[in-house]
Scaffold this motif. Structure first.
Motif, short mmCIF file in Angstrom:
data_model
loop_
_atom_site.label_atom_id
_atom_site.label_comp_id
_atom_site.label_asym_id
_atom_site.label_seq_id
_atom_site.Cartn_x
_atom_site.Cartn_y
_atom_site.Cartn_z
N PHE A 17 0.82 -1.21 0.00
CA PHE A 17 0.00 0.00 0.00
C PHE A 17 0.86 1.25 0.00
O PHE A 17 0.62 2.20 -0.77
CB PHE A 17 -0.93 -0.01 1.22
CG PHE A 17 -1.71 1.26 1.39
CD1 PHE A 17 -2.78 1.55 0.56
CD2 PHE A 17 -1.36 2.17 2.39
CE1 PHE A 17 -3.49 2.73 0.72
CE2 PHE A 17 -2.07 3.34 2.54
CZ PHE A 17 -3.14 3.62 1.72
N LEU A 18 1.88 1.31 0.84
CA LEU A 18 2.76 2.47 0.90
C LEU A 18 3.54 2.64 -0.40
O LEU A 18 3.76 3.76 -0.85
CB LEU A 18 3.71 2.36 2.08
CG LEU A 18 3.07 2.56 3.45
CD1 LEU A 18 4.09 2.31 4.56
CD2 LEU A 18 2.50 3.96 3.57
N PHE A 19 3.94 1.55 -1.01
CA PHE A 19 4.66 1.63 -2.28
C PHE A 19 3.77 2.25 -3.35
O PHE A 19 4.18 3.14 -4.07
CB PHE A 19 5.13 0.24 -2.70
CG PHE A 19 5.82 0.23 -4.04
CD1 PHE A 19 7.12 0.70 -4.17
CD2 PHE A 19 5.17 -0.22 -5.17
CE1 PHE A 19 7.76 0.71 -5.39
CE2 PHE A 19 5.79 -0.21 -6.41
CZ PHE A 19 7.09 0.25 -6.52
N VAL A 20 2.54 1.77 -3.44
CA VAL A 20 1.61 2.29 -4.45
C VAL A 20 1.25 3.74 -4.14
O VAL A 20 1.16 4.58 -5.04
CB VAL A 20 0.34 1.41 -4.53
CG1 VAL A 20 -0.74 2.06 -5.38
CG2 VAL A 20 0.70 0.04 -5.07
N LEU A 21 1.09 4.06 -2.88
CA LEU A 21 0.68 5.40 -2.48
C LEU A 21 1.79 6.43 -2.64
O LEU A 21 1.53 7.56 -3.05
CB LEU A 21 0.20 5.38 -1.02
CG LEU A 21 -0.39 6.68 -0.49
CD1 LEU A 21 -1.74 6.94 -1.17
CD2 LEU A 21 -0.56 6.60 1.00
#
Length: 96
Positions: A17-21
């Protein structure tokens, strides 16, 4: 144990999630900034040399003034300018 996830799976989901965000939009911003830097490099180098090799204007403004009888020719680059121009529209040299 339906609906219960392990700590490792939770960590993987949060990292994804953090990577995509964060990482994906940041990579696009960095890519476009790099492309802007590459595109402007030649333009910056042209003005850094102090106009030692002036480039004639090949645009519509130059063609418009060349067709006019009252055009003023730039002594530095040879571009045609309007009769009331103080500075050349191509190389910004003084026309007076």
């Amino acid at each position: 144990m339906d609906g219960v996830i392990s700590t490792a799976e939770l960590a993987i989901r949060l990292l994804t999630f953090l990577f995509v965000l964060v990482a994906v939009p940041l990579s696009f911003v960095l890519m476009f900034r790099f492309l802007d830097y590459i595109a402007m490099d030649g333009l910056i180098e042209e003005y850094r040399t102090g106009g030692s090799s002036p480039v004639r204007d090949r645009g519509q403004l130059n063609a418009y003034f060349e067709a006019s009888e009252a055009a003023t020719t730039c002594p530095r680059c040879g571009a045609a300018n309007g009769e009331d121009y103080t500075y050349c529209h191509t190389c910004q040299a003084s026309l007076e």
